[in-house]
Design an enzyme around this catalytic site. Structure first.
Site, mmCIF file in Angstrom:
data_model
loop_
_atom_site.group_PDB
_atom_site.id
_atom_site.type_symbol
_atom_site.label_atom_id
_atom_site.label_comp_id
_atom_site.label_asym_id
_atom_site.label_seq_id
_atom_site.Cartn_x
_atom_site.Cartn_y
_atom_site.Cartn_z
ATOM 1 N N HIS A 233 26.753 1.743 7.144
ATOM 2 C CA HIS A 233 27.961 1.311 6.420
ATOM 3 C C HIS A 233 28.575 2.472 5.643
ATOM 4 O O HIS A 233 29.791 2.631 5.596
ATOM 5 C CB HIS A 233 27.591 0.155 5.475
ATOM 6 C CG HIS A 233 28.770 -0.576 4.955
ATOM 7 N ND1 HIS A 233 28.975 -0.813 3.626
ATOM 8 C CD2 HIS A 233 29.834 -1.128 5.589
ATOM 9 C CE1 HIS A 233 30.110 -1.469 3.452
ATOM 10 N NE2 HIS A 233 30.644 -1.673 4.629
ATOM 11 N N SER B 278 35.342 1.393 -3.064
ATOM 12 C CA SER B 278 36.071 2.578 -2.617
ATOM 13 C C SER B 278 37.002 2.272 -1.453
ATOM 14 O O SER B 278 38.068 2.887 -1.331
ATOM 15 C CB SER B 278 35.077 3.670 -2.230
ATOM 16 O OG SER B 278 34.431 4.172 -3.388
ATOM 17 N N TYR B 279 36.603 1.324 -0.608
ATOM 18 C CA TYR B 279 37.490 0.982 0.516
ATOM 19 C C TYR B 279 38.837 0.469 0.019
ATOM 20 O O TYR B 279 39.890 0.746 0.603
ATOM 21 C CB TYR B 279 36.814 -0.067 1.416
ATOM 22 C CG TYR B 279 37.575 -0.355 2.679
ATOM 23 C CD1 TYR B 279 38.415 -1.457 2.755
ATOM 24 C CD2 TYR B 279 37.470 0.494 3.785
ATOM 25 C CE1 TYR B 279 39.130 -1.712 3.907
ATOM 26 C CE2 TYR B 279 38.172 0.239 4.941
ATOM 27 C CZ TYR B 279 39.010 -0.872 5.002
ATOM 28 O OH TYR B 279 39.718 -1.126 6.150
ATOM 29 N N GLU B 280 38.835 -0.220 -1.120
ATOM 30 C CA GLU B 280 40.072 -0.764 -1.688
ATOM 31 C C GLU B 280 40.923 0.294 -2.403
ATOM 32 O O GLU B 280 42.044 0.020 -2.821
ATOM 33 C CB GLU B 280 39.757 -1.922 -2.641
ATOM 34 C CG GLU B 280 39.359 -3.213 -1.935
ATOM 35 C CD GLU B 280 37.994 -3.129 -1.281
ATOM 36 O OE1 GLU B 280 37.085 -2.502 -1.876
ATOM 37 O OE2 GLU B 280 37.829 -3.650 -0.159
ATOM 38 N N CYS C 234 32.683 6.101 -5.837
ATOM 39 C CA CYS C 234 31.344 6.650 -5.592
ATOM 40 C C CYS C 234 30.679 5.841 -4.496
ATOM 41 O O CYS C 234 30.396 4.650 -4.699
ATOM 42 C CB CYS C 234 30.519 6.594 -6.876
ATOM 43 S SG CYS C 234 28.824 7.166 -6.641
ATOM 44 N N PHE D 286 41.673 12.913 -3.513
ATOM 45 C CA PHE D 286 40.398 12.307 -3.111
ATOM 46 C C PHE D 286 39.316 12.651 -4.131
ATOM 47 O O PHE D 286 38.669 13.692 -4.051
ATOM 48 C CB PHE D 286 40.022 12.836 -1.721
ATOM 49 C CG PHE D 286 38.816 12.192 -1.101
ATOM 50 C CD1 PHE D 286 37.577 12.831 -1.097
ATOM 51 C CD2 PHE D 286 38.909 10.949 -0.498
ATOM 52 C CE1 PHE D 286 36.462 12.245 -0.505
ATOM 53 C CE2 PHE D 286 37.796 10.355 0.096
ATOM 54 C CZ PHE D 286 36.573 11.009 0.089
ATOM 55 N N ARG E 32 27.430 15.119 -10.480
ATOM 56 C CA ARG E 32 28.830 15.454 -10.191
ATOM 57 C C ARG E 32 29.828 14.598 -10.966
ATOM 58 O O ARG E 32 31.019 14.620 -10.697
ATOM 59 C CB ARG E 32 29.064 15.342 -8.684
ATOM 60 C CG ARG E 32 28.344 16.432 -7.887
ATOM 61 C CD ARG E 32 28.128 16.061 -6.437
ATOM 62 N NE ARG E 32 27.494 17.160 -5.699
ATOM 63 C CZ ARG E 32 26.197 17.460 -5.758
ATOM 64 N NH1 ARG E 32 25.370 16.744 -6.527
ATOM 65 N NH2 ARG E 32 25.693 18.479 -5.076
HETATM 66 N N1 LIG Z 1 28.392 0.520 -0.741
HETATM 67 C C1 LIG Z 1 29.482 0.918 -1.475
HETATM 68 C C2 LIG Z 1 30.710 0.258 -1.399
HETATM 69 N N2 LIG Z 1 30.872 -0.811 -0.585
HETATM 70 C C3 LIG Z 1 31.977 -1.745 -0.735
HETATM 71 C C4 LIG Z 1 33.250 -1.283 -0.011
HETATM 72 O O1 LIG Z 1 33.856 -0.190 -0.694
HETATM 73 C C5 LIG Z 1 34.270 -2.432 0.041
HETATM 74 O O2 LIG Z 1 34.548 -2.860 -1.280
HETATM 75 C C6 LIG Z 1 33.737 -3.605 0.852
HETATM 76 O O3 LIG Z 1 33.367 -3.140 2.147
HETATM 77 C C7 LIG Z 1 34.806 -4.713 0.983
HETATM 78 O O4 LIG Z 1 35.973 -4.207 1.568
HETATM 79 N N3 LIG Z 1 31.773 0.691 -2.117
HETATM 80 C C8 LIG Z 1 31.644 1.783 -2.952
HETATM 81 O O5 LIG Z 1 32.620 2.168 -3.616
HETATM 82 N N4 LIG Z 1 30.446 2.437 -3.040
HETATM 83 C C9 LIG Z 1 29.352 2.038 -2.325
HETATM 84 O O6 LIG Z 1 28.272 2.675 -2.430
HETATM 85 C C1 LIG Z 2 27.919 2.539 1.309
HETATM 86 C C2 LIG Z 2 27.407 1.158 1.320
HETATM 87 O O1 LIG Z 2 28.121 0.186 1.598
HETATM 88 C C3 LIG Z 2 25.938 1.016 1.151
HETATM 89 O O2 LIG Z 2 25.616 1.471 -0.159
HETATM 90 C C4 LIG Z 2 25.455 -0.432 1.303
HETATM 91 O O3 LIG Z 2 24.069 -0.338 1.439
HETATM 92 P P1 LIG Z 2 23.374 -0.745 2.843
HETATM 93 O O4 LIG Z 2 23.785 0.302 3.874
HETATM 94 O O5 LIG Z 2 21.875 -0.694 2.554
HETATM 95 O O6 LIG Z 2 23.849 -2.130 3.214
#
Ligand SMILES: Nc1c(NC[C@H](O)[C@H](O)[C@H](O)CO)[nH]c(=O)[nH]c1=O
Ligand SMILES: CC(=O)[C@@H](O)COP(=O)(O)O
Length: 162
Positions: A97, A65-67, A89, A122, A136
């Site tokens: 995080h 999602s960050y990307e 998601c 969004f 959802r």
């Molecule tokens: N934990 C989830 C992530 N984490 C990865 C980040 O979105 C990103 O790809 C990473 O930090 C590298 O930049 N992403 C989701 O979409 N959903 C998650 O639950």
């Molecule tokens: C949103 C996230 O990056 C998360 O799902 C990663 O899990 P954790 O907080 O246990 O490292």
């Protein structure tokens, strides 16, 4: 109103408009692919049900999602895109995080839309657990991907009008 009180994918009460001449980009993340795949299906349904055509829908897949932020910026390098739909998601894990990702993505996508003067919708689920995400993305609380598509059509038509 909380999703738990209603199906937010019920659009029978509004006039969405015709998407026949609109061009969209869908940027979808691969994290939690079971969920984002269902969101993508809903987004396509929302667009095609309102007149959009497959050839007018660009699909960009990104890792997480960050990307979605960079992916949306890349999508809008094409000048003829009328709206971008982002689908992701993010599910709470053990650490903070989740908080950083959700805040960064929300703010980042808003900034991309403003910078390009185009709607960036969004469509990112930010849930406590997988069950809430399932509910959802085509479950009992509707499909946020379809909702994002409807919103994209409405905003794209507003953009064409003003
Ligand atoms: N934990 C989830 C992530 N984490 C990865 C980040 O979105 C990103 O790809 C990473 O930090 C590298 O930049 N992403 C989701 O979409 N959903 C998650 O639950
Ligand atoms: C949103 C996230 O990056 C998360 O799902 C990663 O899990 P954790 O907080 O246990 O490292």
């Amino acid at each position: 109103m909380s999703s738990s009180l209603k199906n937010l994918s019920d659009f029978s009460h509004i006039e969405v408009g015709n998407a026949a001449n609109l061009k969209f980009a869908i940027v979808v993340s691969q994290w939690n692919a079971q969920i984002t795949g269902a969101l993508l299906k809903g987004a396509y349904k929302g667009l095609l049900d309102h007149g959009a055509t497959e050839e007018n829908i660009e699909l960009i897949e990104v890792p997480g999602s960050y990307e979605l932020i960079s992916g949306s910026d890349i999508a809008l390098r094409k000048r003829d895109i009328d709206a971008v739909i982002t689908l992701g998601c993010v599910i709470q894990g053990e650490t903070r995080h989740f908080d950083f990702i959700c805040m960064a993505v929300a703010n980042g996508l808003a900034n991309v839309g403003i910078q390009h003067n185009k709607p960036v919708i969004f469509g990112v689920l930010t849930t406590d657990n997988l069950e809430q995400a399932i509910d959802r993305s085509g479950g009992k609380h509707g499909n946020k991907g379809e909702e994002a598509a409807i919103t994209a059509i409405q905003m794209a038509l507003i953009g064409k009008k003003y």
